[in-house]
Design an enzyme around this catalytic site. Structure first.
Site, PDB file in Angstrom:
ATOM      1  N   PRO A 122       0.821  -1.215   0.000  1.00  0.00           N
ATOM      2  CA  PRO A 122       0.000   0.000   0.000  1.00  0.00           C
ATOM      3  C   PRO A 122       0.849   1.256   0.000  1.00  0.00           C
ATOM      4  O   PRO A 122       1.814   1.374   0.759  1.00  0.00           O
ATOM      5  CB  PRO A 122      -0.809  -0.135   1.285  1.00  0.00           C
ATOM      6  CG  PRO A 122      -0.940  -1.609   1.473  1.00  0.00           C
ATOM      7  CD  PRO A 122       0.359  -2.186   0.994  1.00  0.00           C
ATOM      8  N   CYS A 123       0.476   2.185  -0.875  1.00  0.00           N
ATOM      9  CA  CYS A 123       1.318   3.359  -1.094  1.00  0.00           C
ATOM     10  C   CYS A 123       1.007   4.502  -0.146  1.00  0.00           C
ATOM     11  O   CYS A 123       1.645   5.547  -0.205  1.00  0.00           O
ATOM     12  CB  CYS A 123       1.173   3.842  -2.527  1.00  0.00           C
ATOM     13  SG  CYS A 123      -0.508   4.324  -2.976  1.00  0.00           S
ATOM     14  N   THR A 124       0.023   4.352   0.738  1.00  0.00           N
ATOM     15  CA  THR A 124      -0.371   5.441   1.631  1.00  0.00           C
ATOM     16  C   THR A 124       0.798   6.075   2.376  1.00  0.00           C
ATOM     17  O   THR A 124       0.882   7.297   2.480  1.00  0.00           O
ATOM     18  CB  THR A 124      -1.426   4.943   2.639  1.00  0.00           C
ATOM     19  OG1 THR A 124      -2.517   4.369   1.924  1.00  0.00           O
ATOM     20  CG2 THR A 124      -1.933   6.081   3.499  1.00  0.00           C
ATOM     21  N   PHE A 167       3.688   6.594   1.468  1.00  0.00           N
ATOM     22  CA  PHE A 167       4.636   7.296   0.618  1.00  0.00           C
ATOM     23  C   PHE A 167       3.983   8.211  -0.406  1.00  0.00           C
ATOM     24  O   PHE A 167       4.671   8.893  -1.147  1.00  0.00           O
ATOM     25  CB  PHE A 167       5.514   6.272  -0.109  1.00  0.00           C
ATOM     26  CG  PHE A 167       6.049   5.215   0.804  1.00  0.00           C
ATOM     27  CD1 PHE A 167       6.979   5.531   1.777  1.00  0.00           C
ATOM     28  CD2 PHE A 167       5.594   3.918   0.723  1.00  0.00           C
ATOM     29  CE1 PHE A 167       7.463   4.566   2.640  1.00  0.00           C
ATOM     30  CE2 PHE A 167       6.075   2.933   1.581  1.00  0.00           C
ATOM     31  CZ  PHE A 167       7.006   3.264   2.543  1.00  0.00           C
TER      32      PHE A 167
END
Length: 405
Positions: free
Chosen positions: A108-110, A112
């Site tokens: 999950p990119c949250t 970054f």
């Protein structure tokens, strides 16, 4: 509850198994299985590729339900990866350590992403979910696949997150995989979307992976000159060619900024309503995110589709429709249009409400971008014959990707 692996027929069972982490709705998974196929082939049509996704895992059971609809031969394991032993993933996928051809996935990119970057813990790279990168490394270390593909947002490479990024590369290098990374623009590979993502690819034999050359070129946020020998970026209008859609509930942009959104021309955003441009004097210059009141330009690729956009966050379609009172209003993109912008098959099925669909697609890897990376890896591993997978075929397939109705 975990789903035991299905009984596989012979053609699928003979393919090399792949472990998918943070699978979501299965964009990268579909790319794995369609790596040797022509663009937009139906997900239920047998693939000519060498791989099968043996097991997919994600925290969202709903997303895995979507994946199962489109890849019915894949066993799924819903749950937190931090509580999921690698041995369990191998068991569910009917594998032992060393059996998997690939481990793929995008943590999950949250932690970054630019979204929510005003939060101190994200600015300082203290988000606890950053540990999910370590979980990816842990599965690679224990499953020992022939290669891995990790996808994430470009911001992972920014100075703010340099510590996490360097630790990730070092950990993968310590395993002997010689990780190579590059930020790719989806539009450069035939996807009608200006979406930037970083890919990290490594091989167990330590040979360096070579990223695929772009097949398309054109202007972007940071590019004003481009290679004119390549195909021009696929536009949103080209992507929607031949597509017939019906209106969807709550698709019109109403409320506080409804009229302002309708007055924004195609390709413009809230900046239209500043003293510098031709709209109303409503906003200060560069006082909002770029996507606020953003309208698609029909002759250009879309901006990045977001997973959880606010009510006035675009891109919205360039056309206006009339509401019940006869007032013109901008409209949101319809699900079939979102699928086209992600280069997913028209018959790709999604489970959930409209917001769930948006989240699943916004979090996914555009199919043709994933295929470009995976095809290059498959060629370099020797699982596709280079003589039958020429550069001309690559150019043709990505060029036609969004023109098939």
């Amino acid at each position: 509850m975990p789903i035991d692996p299905p009984v596989l027929d012979s053609p699928r069972g003979s393919k090399m198994p792949v472990i998918s982490l943070f699978s979501g709705a299965g964009g990268l998974d579909l790319a794995v299985e369609r790596v040797a196929d022509t663009p937009l082939q139906s997900p239920v049509v047998p693939s000519n590729g060498p791989f099968r996704v043996a097991v997919a895992t994600d925290y969202s059971a709903q997303a895995l339900d979507t994946l199962s609809l489109n890849l019915p031969g894949t066993a799924t394991w819903p749950g937190d990866i931090r509580d999921t032993p690698t041995s369990e993933l191998l068991r569910v996928g009917s594998m032992s350590a060393g059996d998997a051809a690939l481990v793929v996935g995008g943590p999950p990119c949250t932690p970054f992403s630019k979204s929510g970057f005003w939060l101190a813990e994200k600015r300082e790279s203290r988000d606890p979910n950053a540990s999910l990168l370590e979980e990816y490394v842990r599965v690679v270390a224990q499953a020992r696949p022939e290669a891995f593909v990790l996808e994430n947002v470009q911001a992972l490479t920014y100075k703010t997150h340099q510590k996490h990024f360097q630790q990730l590369l070092a950990a993968l290098a310590d395993l002997g995989y010689n990780p190579q990374w590059k930020t790719l623009l989806a539009a450069d590979y035939g996807v009608p979307q200006l979406r930037k993502r970083v890919f990290i690819v490594g091989r167990r034999d330590g040979q360096a992976f070579r990223f695929p050359e772009p097949t398309h070129a054109g202007p972007s946020e940071t590019t004003r000159s481009w290679d004119t020998s390549k195909l021009f970026h696929v536009s949103a209008e080209q992507a929607f060619a031949g597509l017939k859609t019906v209106s969807e509930s709550k698709e019109l942009v109403e409320g506080k900024y409804g009229q302002l959104a309708a007055e924004v021309p195609a390709g413009q955003n809230y900046l239209w309503h500043t003293p510098r441009l031709g709209g109303r004097d409503e906003f200060e210059w560069r006082s909002r995110y770029w996507t606020f009141l953003l309208r698609l330009a029909p002759d250009k690729p879309s901006s990045t589709l977001q997973a959880q956009p606010g009510p006035y966050v675009g891109p919205f379609h360039w056309e206006n429709l009339r509401n019940e009172n006869g007032d013109l209003r901008a409209r949101r993109l319809r699900v079939p249009e979102l699928l086209r912008l992600m280069t997913f098959p028209d018959d790709f099925q999604l489970i959930g409400r409209r917001a769930d669909v948006q989240r699943q697609l916004g979090n996914a890897v555009p199919l043709e971008l994933g295929k470009a990376v995976l095809r290059a890896l498959t060629l370099q591993l020797g699982y596709i014959d280079a003589e039958t997978d020429s550069d001309d075929q690559l150019v043709r397939s990505t060029s036609d990707a969004v023109l098939i109705s």
